[in-house]
Enzyme design. Structure first.
Site, PDB file in Angstrom:
ATOM      1  N   GLY A  98     -20.369 -17.288 -21.960  1.00  9.22           N
ATOM      2  CA  GLY A  98     -19.693 -16.039 -22.324  1.00  9.22           C
ATOM      3  C   GLY A  98     -18.725 -16.214 -23.476  1.00  9.22           C
ATOM      4  N   ASP A  99     -18.018 -17.326 -23.505  1.00 11.75           N
ATOM      5  CA  ASP A  99     -17.094 -17.623 -24.603  1.00 11.75           C
ATOM      6  C   ASP A  99     -17.844 -17.647 -25.934  1.00 11.75           C
ATOM      7  OD1 ASP A  99     -14.498 -18.657 -25.728  1.00 11.75           O
ATOM      8  OD2 ASP A  99     -15.760 -20.409 -26.112  1.00 11.75           O
TER       9      ASP A  99
END
Length: 144
Positions: free
Chosen positions: A30-31
């Site tokens: 997600g980062d």
């Protein structure tokens, strides 16, 4: 999204469903997804020098901003998405952040977990909606 679809076709069989991955693995992905999205937005808004682009993008990806984003999304998240955020938020960090307090960091991890989950679940339409709303949330609260 043929590029990403090709990646999935090649590697998806190597991991279980996104639901079965650890929250930290989802946050890790997600980062990266969030960073790529924000960088694309910054370049699309007129580019500039790399240093300027980086400085602008930090406002959107820092833990404090992500914590504010996840709070602003609370009312529109599904029960499943809320559970994913909670799982990510409840993970004990292995290291302490330098530029955020621990609660901001944990909420940010929850947000990144959601982004990773939506991406790895191939829920691209919802992912796009959440990412667009996240940019608006930061712009609605300048200086967070």
């Amino acid at each position: 999204m043929d590029f990403f679809k090709d990646i999935f076709d090649k590697y998806k069989a190597r991991f279980a469903s996104a639901e079965q991955l650890s929250p930290l693995v989802l946050a890790y992905v997600g980062d990266a997804v969030l960073e790529l999205y924000i960088r694309t937005v910054m370049v699309g808004r007129g580019g500039g020098k790399v240093g300027q682009l980086h400085k602008k993008s930090i406002d959107y990806v820092k833990a404090k901003a992500q914590a504010e984003i996840v709070r602003s999304l609370t009312d529109i998240l599904t029960e499943e998405e809320t559970d994913i955020v909670r799982r990510g938020r409840n993970v004990k960090p292995s290291s302490l952040p330098r530029n955020a307090d621990i609660m901001e960091y944990r909420h940010a991890t929850g947000f990144e977990t959601l982004i990773g989950y939506l991406y790895l679940s191939e829920k691209y339409e919802r992912l796009a909606e959440i990412l667009e709303l996240s940019v608006k949330a930061v712009e609605h609260h300048p200086g967070i």
